[in-house]
Design an enzyme around this catalytic site. Structure first.
Site, mmCIF file in Angstrom:
data_model
loop_
_atom_site.group_PDB
_atom_site.id
_atom_site.type_symbol
_atom_site.label_atom_id
_atom_site.label_comp_id
_atom_site.label_asym_id
_atom_site.label_seq_id
_atom_site.Cartn_x
_atom_site.Cartn_y
_atom_site.Cartn_z
ATOM 1 N N TYR A 128 11.899 0.695 -66.322
ATOM 2 C CA TYR A 128 13.102 1.488 -66.557
ATOM 3 C C TYR A 128 14.242 0.620 -67.101
ATOM 4 O O TYR A 128 14.987 1.055 -67.974
ATOM 5 C CB TYR A 128 13.523 2.224 -65.288
ATOM 6 C CG TYR A 128 12.466 3.182 -64.781
ATOM 7 C CD1 TYR A 128 11.700 3.957 -65.654
ATOM 8 C CD2 TYR A 128 12.207 3.309 -63.419
ATOM 9 C CE1 TYR A 128 10.727 4.822 -65.192
ATOM 10 C CE2 TYR A 128 11.239 4.183 -62.944
ATOM 11 C CZ TYR A 128 10.504 4.934 -63.833
ATOM 12 O OH TYR A 128 9.541 5.790 -63.378
ATOM 13 N N ALA B 166 3.772 9.174 -63.684
ATOM 14 C CA ALA B 166 2.633 8.680 -62.915
ATOM 15 C C ALA B 166 1.478 8.375 -63.859
ATOM 16 O O ALA B 166 1.233 9.115 -64.811
ATOM 17 C CB ALA B 166 2.199 9.700 -61.867
ATOM 18 N N GLU C 187 15.360 8.437 -60.015
ATOM 19 C CA GLU C 187 15.285 7.682 -58.769
ATOM 20 C C GLU C 187 13.959 6.944 -58.768
ATOM 21 O O GLU C 187 12.956 7.456 -59.261
ATOM 22 C CB GLU C 187 15.330 8.595 -57.528
ATOM 23 C CG GLU C 187 16.647 9.282 -57.284
ATOM 24 C CD GLU C 187 16.745 10.640 -57.959
ATOM 25 O OE1 GLU C 187 17.876 11.158 -58.044
ATOM 26 O OE2 GLU C 187 15.711 11.173 -58.406
#
Length: 192
Positions: free
Chosen positions: A141, A96, A129
């Site tokens: 990612y 984050a 995830e």
């Protein structure tokens, strides 16, 4: 651990640096919980973070914070990330970044440190995830070699699906080359 990782931007004469360091309990109230609250509709509690940090001591987890350090030495937390070690695999628990710092290289710097930790630990793969709606995160990612491998239906808040992503063979030379390429690209892009 890490020293000044990158020079990321200039504000007049002031140079802001990014430092990646291990997360500690004080960091929760110094910025992690605020970033968590604006990053996720259903955020982790202070207690969940404390439980995760307790597992760092046993070697089962790794949590990092990204601190922006200005020219006067003032430090503020601008992001954090975590990794869970499970046998020969690592699982990214969260990444984050403070909204005004997104797309500035903070998440990339955090992921590079997590990748190094997973490799150093002897992991052969890592996984995560990501929300179906988080296309920017998915792209990041993929940049790190993660590929979609499945879907967890209604994983987030029992509403939104999660894409399961895996990155295999992280001990190989090919993955080292990829990480070196990411590091070089980040350094070139962020050079003063």
């Amino acid at each position: 651990m890490s020293v000044i990782e990158r020079l990321l931007r200039r504000d007049g004469e002031r140079v802001d640096a990014l430092v990646i360091e291990p997360m500690n309990r004080r960091d929760l109230r110094r910025g992690v919980m605020a970033i968590e609250a604006v990053s996720y509709p259903k955020s982790w509690s202070h207690g969940v973070f404390e439980s995760e940090l307790a597992q760092v001591r046993s070697g089962a987890r790794r949590y990092l914070v990204a601190r922006r350090v200005d020219g006067r030495g003032r430090r503020r937390i601008v992001g954090y990330a975590g990794l869970w070690f499970n046998l020969d695999e690592a699982h990214v628990t969260n990444v984050a970044v403070q909204p005004d710092e997104q797309r500035s290289g903070v998440a990339t710097a955090l992921l590079l440190e997590l990748a190094d930790a997973a490799i150093e630990r002897g992991c052969v793969a890592w996984t995560l995830e990501v929300r179906v709606s988080s296309t920017g995160a998915q792209e990041l990612y993929r940049h790190f070699g993660f590929n979609p491998a499945g879907v967890r239906a209604r994983y987030y808040e029992n509403i939104e699906d999660a894409i399961i992503m895996w990155c295999n063979d992280i001990q190989g030379d090919e993955y080292r080359v990829l990480l070196d390429s990411i590091r070089s690209g980040t350094q070139r892009r962020n050079a003063p």
